[in-house]
Design a protein around this motif. Structure first.
Motif, short mmCIF file in Angstrom:
data_model
loop_
_atom_site.label_atom_id
_atom_site.label_comp_id
_atom_site.label_asym_id
_atom_site.label_seq_id
_atom_site.Cartn_x
_atom_site.Cartn_y
_atom_site.Cartn_z
N CYS A 41 27.59 -28.25 55.53
CA CYS A 41 28.11 -28.55 54.20
C CYS A 41 29.15 -29.66 54.26
O CYS A 41 30.14 -29.55 54.98
CB CYS A 41 28.74 -27.30 53.58
N GLN B 66 26.25 -32.74 45.84
CA GLN B 66 26.32 -31.42 45.21
C GLN B 66 26.41 -31.52 43.69
O GLN B 66 26.02 -30.61 42.97
CB GLN B 66 27.53 -30.66 45.78
N ALA C 66 21.11 -22.40 43.12
CA ALA C 66 21.67 -23.25 44.17
C ALA C 66 23.13 -23.57 43.89
O ALA C 66 23.96 -23.62 44.81
CB ALA C 66 20.86 -24.54 44.29
N LYS C 67 23.48 -23.78 42.60
CA LYS C 67 24.88 -24.03 42.25
C LYS C 67 25.74 -22.83 42.62
O LYS C 67 26.85 -22.99 43.15
CB LYS C 67 24.99 -24.32 40.75
N TRP D 291 25.09 -20.64 44.97
CA TRP D 291 25.15 -20.58 46.44
C TRP D 291 26.20 -21.55 46.97
O TRP D 291 27.04 -21.19 47.81
CB TRP D 291 23.79 -20.90 47.04
N LEU D 292 26.20 -22.77 46.46
CA LEU D 292 27.16 -23.77 46.91
C LEU D 292 28.59 -23.40 46.51
O LEU D 292 29.54 -23.58 47.29
CB LEU D 292 26.79 -25.14 46.33
N ALA E 100 29.79 -20.76 48.81
CA ALA E 100 30.09 -21.34 50.12
C ALA E 100 31.44 -22.06 50.10
O ALA E 100 32.24 -21.95 51.04
CB ALA E 100 28.98 -22.31 50.54
N ALA E 101 31.71 -22.78 49.01
CA ALA E 101 32.96 -23.52 48.91
C ALA E 101 34.18 -22.61 48.87
O ALA E 101 35.28 -23.01 49.25
CB ALA E 101 32.93 -24.41 47.68
N PHE F 99 34.64 -27.25 53.72
CA PHE F 99 33.54 -28.20 53.91
C PHE F 99 34.00 -29.39 54.77
O PHE F 99 35.17 -29.80 54.75
CB PHE F 99 33.05 -28.72 52.56
N GLN G 244 31.16 -22.20 58.85
CA GLN G 244 29.76 -22.10 58.43
C GLN G 244 28.91 -21.66 59.59
O GLN G 244 28.73 -22.38 60.57
CB GLN G 244 29.24 -23.43 57.88
#
Length: 257
Positions: free
Chosen positions: A196, A202, A210-211, A213-214, A217-218, A223, A255
């Motif tokens: 990432c 993004q 997907a938004k 998921w990202l 993750a953030a 990142f 990650q």
């Protein structure tokens, strides 16, 4: 600039695609700061001009070329312009790409084709245009590098990233094969597979799964920054000429995959 000006890459002619933002932008700044003459390629001329102006004010040398890597004539014209202005390229960072995740069941053929044309065919168009120049540089005894931007998504499984991941798997395996062909000609071929990275890619994501998921993750991962990838490129191209670090997986510490 990302570092004080040096002459470490003096004599090298660097071409960076996807240079108007993120990883490409940061890498152009770093390579110029280390003494390379840099040609920055992308579609957004205004941003490229600002980048070139910044590089020149810091003592570097750069030129901006408006290029669409989905158009072979556009890429070929850029290759001609680089060679006429600076001589043959000895460093090509093949970095342009797009990420448009989505559920396969949504059947968004246009987005699939856009990713394939840019991430796969675009990579091939740049290779077609610039490998002959790399060969000229290598035959003249100059260190010559082709570095392709892939992704950790080419190795691992992520929800909603099937088509994007497939394009990056293509880039990774292509790079391995090209090294067999070009290595004996003293052209180093490498790929960078980041996890990432905080870039505008993004911001192109519209699919909610997907938004989410990202975004999750953030919240849990620091990142990578574009400058982190730029430093990696700078390391690769500064190795002794007989050393080819073929594959670099660079991940945020937190990650796992």
């Amino acid at each position: 600039m990302t570092s004080a000006f040096t002459s470490q890459l003096s004599g090298r002619v660097a071409v960076i695609t996807g240079a108007s933002s993120g990883i490409g932008f940061a890498t152009a700044r770093l390579l110029a700061a280390r003494g390379a003459r840099v040609a920055v390629l992308a579609r957004r001329r205004e941003t490229l001009d600002r980048l070139v102006d910044e590089i020149r004010k810091a003592g570097g040398e750069a030129m901006a070329l408006t290029v669409d890597v989905t158009d072979q004539a556009s890429v070929d014209a850029a290759a001609t312009a680089v060679e006429q202005s600076y001589g043959p390229a000895s460093l090509v960072f093949n970095n342009a790409g797009v990420m448009l995740p989505g559920a396969i069941e949504e059947n968004k053929m246009q987005e699939w084709e856009q990713q394939i044309d840019l991430n796969v065919n675009g990579v091939m168009r740049v290779i077609s245009a610039f490998v002959p120049q790399l060969a000229k540089s290598a035959s003249a005894g100059i260190a010559s590098d082709l570095i392709n931007t892939s992704s950790i998504a080419g190795q691992y499984i992520f929800p909603y990233f099937a088509v994007y991941s497939a394009t990056k798997a293509y880039v990774s395996h292509l790079t391995r094969h090209m090294r067999v062909e070009l290595g004996p000609k003293n052209i180093r071929v490498a790929m960078i597979e980041p996890g990432c990275v905080a870039t505008e890619l993004q911001g192109h994501v519209t699919f909610q799964g997907a938004k989410d998921w990202l975004a999750n993750a953030a919240q849990n991962i620091d990142f990578l920054q574009p400058e982190d990838i730029a430093e990696t490129v700078g390391f690769l191209v500064s190795l002794p000429k007989h050393v080819n670090l073929q594959q670099v997986v660079i991940m945020p510490t937190k990650q796992g995959s």
